[in-house]
Design a protein around this motif. Structure first.
Motif, PDB file in Angstrom:
ATOM      1  N   ARG A 283       0.839  -1.198   0.000  1.00  0.00           N
ATOM      2  CA  ARG A 283       0.000   0.000   0.000  1.00  0.00           C
ATOM      3  C   ARG A 283       0.873   1.247   0.000  1.00  0.00           C
ATOM      4  N   LEU A 285       0.787   5.507   0.178  1.00  0.00           N
ATOM      5  CA  LEU A 285      -0.060   6.628   0.584  1.00  0.00           C
ATOM      6  C   LEU A 285       0.726   7.936   0.554  1.00  0.00           C
ATOM      7  N   ARG A 317       0.279  -0.546  10.224  1.00  0.00           N
ATOM      8  CA  ARG A 317      -0.799  -1.193   9.462  1.00  0.00           C
ATOM      9  C   ARG A 317      -2.165  -0.814  10.025  1.00  0.00           C
ATOM     10  N   SER A 320      -2.908   2.596   8.811  1.00  0.00           N
ATOM     11  CA  SER A 320      -3.104   2.686   7.358  1.00  0.00           C
ATOM     12  C   SER A 320      -4.443   2.125   6.909  1.00  0.00           C
ATOM     13  N   PRO A 323      -6.500   5.640   6.810  1.00  0.00           N
ATOM     14  CA  PRO A 323      -5.552   6.761   6.737  1.00  0.00           C
ATOM     15  C   PRO A 323      -6.253   8.100   6.901  1.00  0.00           C
ATOM     16  N   LEU A 373      -2.468   8.885  10.735  1.00  0.00           N
ATOM     17  CA  LEU A 373      -1.540   9.162   9.646  1.00  0.00           C
ATOM     18  C   LEU A 373      -1.894  10.518   9.069  1.00  0.00           C
TER      19      LEU A 373
END
Length: 386
Positions: A283, A285, A317, A320, A323, A373
């Protein structure tokens, strides 16, 4: 001047950097492991089986005598180690010269270049060999020629090869199996249990298989330990099962596990396929003006590889998954392996995570609520319903 592919501060690393790959192979494990490590992967190896030569086995002796007494039309050599073992066993029984004499008069088919080398080392010459090292191509070649009424000896490579043998018999051939060696469970089961535990706990990103018996052995060990449902769940959702070819994948497919396979059934293409698939699954971002890509045991921040402790990866994790949204400390505590009930463990792991990432502003502290995040504002709406 830096280009877009290599941001400032990024260090050259392999496509598998940050990923952990399991290897179940008994033969050629060193070669596969080296290919993976050269591309940056951390490799966890545990042979799922061992090769047991049958030099003293009555089945091999009987098959050898049968071939000497009734010469076949075709002999298919499937592995270099197996063909060498057969000739060496025949020498030990005093039948070596007779066997070589019979093999000089038949169509000797070699599955690949290593097998050809063993055939020529024995003073023989192969009649034909496929370019792909694929038994499927050998089968197609034989069926195109026509096998009805022909006697075909097949040197087995540790498994019955049911599809191969049955197709020949369905075409009218008489098949003589030559069992040179067979697969057995490993003498020391501890490394295999460690690999199984790592798979079930999602500590691996991918698990490789180079033979059907290895896949069957891992499944059998999981069943013995009561972990088969957990293993199947891990392979279905989180740990990528990669097989060198369709025959290798059969035991997994029988349990409903989908696998990836290279177009060419060899180790190099298998590794190249992982180099494509694993980064594509990671992933990525946009966070606090940086590009953050979350891999198995490391994070790429603007292309620079940042190793992260396991507790930190668990927190990252968890963040995320939503997020930009605040994740409460209690939820993060549950994400930490073996953290107990003390939320101070979250603060300690978070501090280490920020240090490992080298960019503290990636993760924001929301007082009395938790952490988030710092997703770039332009992308907040995109992930709001994630």
């Amino acid at each position: 001047m830096y280009d877009e592919e290599q941001p400032p501060g990024a260090v050259e690393h392999g496509p598998l950097a940050g990923f952990t790959v399991g290897v179940t192979a008994a033969r050629r494990a060193d070669e596969l492991g080296a290919l993976l490590q050269r591309r940056g992967a951390v490799v966890l190896h545990a042979p799922a089986l061992r090769i047991v030569p049958l030099a003293d086995d009555g089945e091999l002796l009987a098959a050898t005598k049968e071939i000497i007494d009734q010469v076949p039309d075709v002999v298919v050599a499937t592995t270099a180690i197996g063909f060498r073992g057969w000739i060496e066993a025949a020498d030990g029984w005093g039948l070596g010269e007779q066997l070589l004499g019979r093999l000089r008069g038949v169509d000797l088919l070699a599955r690949g270049p290593k097998v050809k080398g063993s055939i020529r080392a024995a003073g023989l010459t192969e009649a034909w060999s496929p370019s792909s090292e694929s038994l499927a191509e050998v089968l197609d070649h034989l069926l195109e020629q026509g096998v009805d009424g022909r006697r075909i000896a097949v040197q087995l490579h540790g498994e019955p090869l049911p599809g191969f043998v049955e197709s020949l018999r369905a075409g009218g051939a008489e098949v003589v199996p030559v069992p040179v060696y067979r697969w057995m469970p490993p003498e020391d089961i501890t490394p295999l249990d460690r690999l199984l535990d790592a798979t079930v706990s999602r500590s691996l990103d991918a698990l490789t298989f180079t033979s059907a018996p290895a896949a069957a052995s891992l499944l059998s060990r999981a069943e013995t330990r009561g972990l088969l449902p957990d293993l199947l769940s891990a392979l279905a959702h989180d740990v990528l099962p990669a097989c060198v070819g369709p025959v290798t994948a059969l035991p997994l497919q029988a349990h409903g596990v989908d696998t990836i396979q290279p177009a060419r059934f060899r180790l190099g293409p298998l590794v190249q396929l992982l180099c494509q698939e694993l980064p594509a699954r990671a992933r990525a971002l946009p966070v606090a003006g940086h590009r953050v890509e979350i891999r198995g045991h490391a994070v790429l921040v603007d292309g620079a590889l940042k190793p992260v402790p396991p507790a930190g990866m668990s927190l990252l994790r968890a963040l995320s998954r939503r997020p930009g949204w605040v994740v409460p400390r209690a939820d993060l505590l549950r994400a930490l392996p073996g953290a107990g009930r003390d939320e101070h463990a979250v603060e300690t792991a978070m501090a280490r995570l920020r240090t490992a990432l080298g960019a503290p502003k990636l993760i924001q502290t929301v007082v009395k609520r938790g952490y988030r995040l710092a997703l770039d504002p332009a992308t907040d709406a995109k992930y709001a319903d994630a």
